[in-house]
Design an enzyme around this catalytic site. Sequence first.
Site, PDB file in Angstrom:
ATOM      1  N   GLU A   1       0.895  -1.393  -0.219  1.00 31.34           N
ATOM      2  CA  GLU A   1      -0.089  -0.076   0.073  1.00 31.34           C
ATOM      3  C   GLU A   1       0.709   1.210  -0.095  1.00 31.34           C
ATOM      4  OE1 GLU A   1      -2.454  -3.498   1.301  1.00 31.34           O
ATOM      5  OE2 GLU A   1      -0.548  -2.661   2.017  1.00 31.34           O
TER       6      GLU A   1
ATOM      7  N   HIS B   1     -10.202  -6.504   9.613  1.00 33.80           N
ATOM      8  CA  HIS B   1     -10.878  -6.409   8.391  1.00 33.80           C
ATOM      9  C   HIS B   1     -12.122  -6.118   8.556  1.00 33.80           C
ATOM     10  CE1 HIS B   1      -7.467  -9.263   7.561  1.00 33.80           C
ATOM     11  NE2 HIS B   1      -7.535  -8.944   6.102  1.00 33.80           N
TER      12      HIS B   1
END
Length: 342
Positions: A70, A139
């Site tokens: 990322e 998550h």
Amino acid sequence: MAQQESTQTVDRELTMSRAMVEAIADEMRTNEEVFYMGEDVADYGGIFDSTQGLLDEFGHDRIMDVPISETAYLGAAVGAAQAGMRPIAELMFVDFFGVAMDQIYNQMAKNTYMSGANVTVPMVLTAAVGGTYNDAAQHSQTLYGTFAHLPGMKVVVPSTAYDAKGLMHNAIRDDDPVVYMFHKRLMGIGWMPAPDGPKTPVPEEAYTIPFGSADVKREGADVTVVTLGLHVHRALEAAETLAEDDIDTEVIDLRTLVPVDTDTILESVEKTGRLVVVDEDYRSYGVTSEIIARVAEADLASLEAVDRLAVPDVPIPYARPLENEVIPATDDIEDTVRAITS
């Protein structure tokens, strides 16, 4: 030329994921500088169908799978935006933002300011948010408030297919960085059934929804419920049950957090006198407290009663009964509304 808030009568209905993809494809056809990058967004089509079908039309040069880094690809998106392109970069899960916080907050959000407006960063950061499907603490977060708290980024949270398309058109065209947060449960993917409501009529034409324009999803006279994302639909379900007991609930969908439409909230609270704010983000220092503070600062005299529902300050549990316990449910909204209207 795109319209604002299309008034066209529409027969077809789309899921939220298809509405998003339709807006992205339209913008990519119109502007060659628009491209999409992220993990599993090309060949796989996005694990939440956020890019399904785009690769077939636009190819790997514009729909790009990236390594699990990322830091690298969000930094690349910032650079591409400053160079005149309009990247859309997807965080598969918003929980991963910490890996690239420097790129997001110290570059994407600040470079226009730090350069004295000599550069702009016209990029969209899309991110899947939300729990309700037992994917545990890393998550399942929403984190709306985290991004809204940090200056320099516009924050968008659609709850229906109609809103998703109009807000995506606006996000891609905006010259400022936009964080576009879509709830997994609302996307309409086969393995994660959506509630009734997110699938809506969507015009084929391009249209935009202005940022800072909340939507009154249900009008009422007794209590105002302000919410966003998944909990728009839970609030609407609660409102139908409450109506059976003659409690008339107004439901406001914020749609954007930055900018936020305070005026619509104030108008509603002036009418109802009671306010409940519901959010899937954490309770402390978040959206619920911000909305209540704005109302109290602007019109405390209208507030007869106020309460809020949010995730308590604990990591999202993996076990289904525990996750259900911490994420506000329709019954929780009903109980809270009953308590402040009794």
